[in-house]
Write a protein that holds these residues in place. Structure first.
Motif, mmCIF file in Angstrom:
data_model
loop_
_atom_site.group_PDB
_atom_site.id
_atom_site.type_symbol
_atom_site.label_atom_id
_atom_site.label_comp_id
_atom_site.label_asym_id
_atom_site.label_seq_id
_atom_site.Cartn_x
_atom_site.Cartn_y
_atom_site.Cartn_z
ATOM 1 N N LEU A 45 0.836 -1.197 -0.063
ATOM 2 C CA LEU A 45 0.029 0.010 -0.010
ATOM 3 C C LEU A 45 0.842 1.115 0.051
ATOM 4 C CD1 LEU A 45 -3.062 -1.126 2.223
ATOM 5 C CD2 LEU A 45 -2.892 -0.838 -0.128
ATOM 6 N N ILE A 46 2.032 1.292 0.473
ATOM 7 C CA ILE A 46 3.148 2.136 0.228
ATOM 8 C C ILE A 46 3.305 2.342 -1.473
ATOM 9 C CG2 ILE A 46 5.444 2.874 0.759
ATOM 10 C CD1 ILE A 46 5.025 1.897 3.197
ATOM 11 N N ILE A 47 3.278 1.294 -1.897
ATOM 12 C CA ILE A 47 3.666 1.494 -3.379
ATOM 13 C C ILE A 47 2.319 2.052 -3.997
ATOM 14 C CG2 ILE A 47 3.843 -0.022 -5.408
ATOM 15 C CD1 ILE A 47 5.895 -1.650 -4.045
ATOM 16 N N GLU A 48 1.203 1.587 -3.588
ATOM 17 C CA GLU A 48 -0.071 1.963 -4.137
ATOM 18 C C GLU A 48 0.043 3.691 -3.805
ATOM 19 O OE1 GLU A 48 -2.336 0.979 -6.075
ATOM 20 O OE2 GLU A 48 -3.700 3.183 -5.873
ATOM 21 N N GLY A 49 0.371 4.189 -2.885
ATOM 22 C CA GLY A 49 0.480 5.668 -2.459
ATOM 23 C C GLY A 49 1.643 6.308 -3.359
ATOM 24 N N MET A 50 2.765 5.665 -3.583
ATOM 25 C CA MET A 50 3.577 6.350 -4.509
ATOM 26 C C MET A 50 2.975 6.274 -5.836
ATOM 27 S SD MET A 50 6.740 4.114 -3.292
ATOM 28 C CE MET A 50 7.900 4.742 -1.964
ATOM 29 N N ALA A 51 2.065 5.251 -6.406
ATOM 30 C CA ALA A 51 1.836 5.205 -7.522
ATOM 31 C C ALA A 51 0.893 6.222 -7.854
ATOM 32 C CB ALA A 51 1.172 3.942 -7.970
ATOM 33 N N GLN A 52 -0.016 6.438 -6.796
ATOM 34 C CA GLN A 52 -1.032 7.355 -6.894
ATOM 35 C C GLN A 52 -0.255 8.833 -6.980
ATOM 36 O OE1 GLN A 52 -4.065 7.215 -3.659
ATOM 37 N NE2 GLN A 52 -4.527 5.147 -4.579
ATOM 38 N N THR A 53 0.751 9.393 -6.407
ATOM 39 C CA THR A 53 1.461 10.300 -6.438
ATOM 40 C C THR A 53 2.053 10.429 -7.573
ATOM 41 O OG1 THR A 53 2.097 9.905 -4.114
ATOM 42 C CG2 THR A 53 3.269 11.554 -5.280
ATOM 43 N N ALA A 54 2.736 9.537 -8.281
ATOM 44 C CA ALA A 54 3.555 9.678 -9.549
ATOM 45 C C ALA A 54 2.301 9.775 -10.645
ATOM 46 C CB ALA A 54 4.561 8.564 -9.711
ATOM 47 N N GLY A 55 1.400 8.966 -10.594
ATOM 48 C CA GLY A 55 0.597 8.584 -11.634
ATOM 49 C C GLY A 55 -0.323 9.845 -11.828
ATOM 50 N N LEU A 56 -0.728 10.677 -10.622
ATOM 51 C CA LEU A 56 -1.628 11.758 -11.064
ATOM 52 C C LEU A 56 -0.455 13.007 -11.445
ATOM 53 C CD1 LEU A 56 -3.540 12.022 -7.559
ATOM 54 C CD2 LEU A 56 -4.403 11.802 -9.998
ATOM 55 N N LEU A 57 0.769 12.867 -11.246
ATOM 56 C CA LEU A 57 1.790 13.852 -11.643
ATOM 57 C C LEU A 57 1.881 13.616 -13.145
ATOM 58 C CD1 LEU A 57 4.044 15.726 -11.278
ATOM 59 C CD2 LEU A 57 5.719 13.646 -10.925
#
Lengths: 187, 130
Positions: A45-57
């Motif tokens: 879920l840390i990876i998911e949060g990172m993916a949301q951060t980078a994915g939105l960017l």
């Protein structure tokens, strides 16, 4: 539970870099069963949060024209567990954006300590997938506003970023359906 | 600065080891990308990213994925690539050895055609390797 694995953006530079935070709380469901007796934030879920951060960017860089999905995690190093009470700071840097995907590297810091380092690849869904946005436009706008993307978002030149017209219109239509805040409502 | 064929192979090998999680020894020139190394379609995007970065080149999608030819009714009949289609594939991908494919040119066989050696030859044409 809402599938929001960041709380808000602290920095957002279009197409370049974003910093988002996630405060881990003991009351959160994902803490319950993952590691009984030693409550930790699950690394996935840390990876998911990172993916949301980078994915939105990455998505914002195209005015959310591209439908960005996490395709592959190339490297993931976790140095120590994140625990309730910790505030995770995800720093995402775009390495490359191409016509069919993008690469980003993301770190997680807790205080000054480097907690995790991840490299991930995103794919842009093409016409082999059904047309249309991945999210209801109004829900999507509510989400990115909640994350504070437009409170802190800037272009590389330091100008404030704005909602793309398509989403701004969806927001305007949705807001028009409600009376302005503070106006009397007949019951 | 020109690079040698050996340097091309070493960099391609490193990219494939990293992208596919395979051992160096598995990445031989004869190994097929899909059958032997287990590359999936999404891995090709990853490999392209890595090769572009490693060699400082641009790899247009069509040069390694001729989907447009394989889905074009002009070049495919009953699931088989026609002679005209093969000619078009050869023109697009001169670095690929099509002799095996020509014996049984079914579209579904195409996905397992590309070898590590083909990838290297493709890069060599891009960087002008000696």
């Amino acid at each position: 539970m809402r599938w929001f694995w960041i709380d808000r953006f602290e920095q957002f530079i279009r197409g370049k870099r974003a910093v988002a935070i996630k405060a881990v709380a003991m009351s959160e469901e994902q803490i319950d069963g993952y590691s009984p007796g030693f409550p930790v934030m699950p690394p996935a879920l840390i990876i998911e949060g990172m993916a949301q951060t980078a994915g939105l960017l990455i998505g914002e860089a195209s005015g959310f024209e591209q439908r960005v999905v996490l395709a592959k995690v190339g490297k993931a190093l976790f140095h120590f567990p994140a625990r309730p009470g910790d505030v995770l700071r995800y720093s995402a840097t775009v390495l490359d954006i191409k016509t069919d995907g993008a690469m980003a590297e993301i770190t997680c810091h807790i205080g000054d300590r480097l907690q995790a380092e991840v490299e991930m690849m995103f794919a842009f869904l093409d016409d082999r997938f059904p047309a249309g946005p991945l999210f209801e436009p109004v829900d999507f706008v509510a989400m990115i506003r909640t994350f504070g993307m437009y409170d802190v978002g800037k272009t590389a030149d330091g100008e404030p970023i704005e909602l793309p017209p398509f989403y701004a219109e969806a927001e305007r239509v949705a807001q028009a359906a409600y009376p302005p805040v503070g106006s009397p409502v007949a019951i | 600065m020109s690079v040698t064929k050996d340097e091309v192979f070493q960099k391609v090998q490193a990219a494939l080891v990293e992208a596919l999680g395979v051992d160096e020894e598995e990445v031989t020139p004869q190994a097929t990308m899909v059958g032997d190394l287990g590359a999936e379609s999404i891995d090709f995007l990853d490999i392209v990213f890595k090769l572009e970065k490693s060699f400082g080149i641009e790899i247009p999608r069509k040069e390694l994925s001729p989907e447009d030819i394989l889905t074009n009714a002009e070049y495919v009949t009953d699931g088989k690539v026609t002679d005209a289609g093969i000619a078009e594939l050869k023109r697009r991908m001169p670095f690929v050895d099509f002799s095996k494919f020509e014996a049984d040119p079914q579209v579904r066989n195409f996905s397992n055609l590309l070898t590590v050696g083909d990838m290297c030859r493709y890069i060599e044409t891009k960087v002008g390797a000696a």
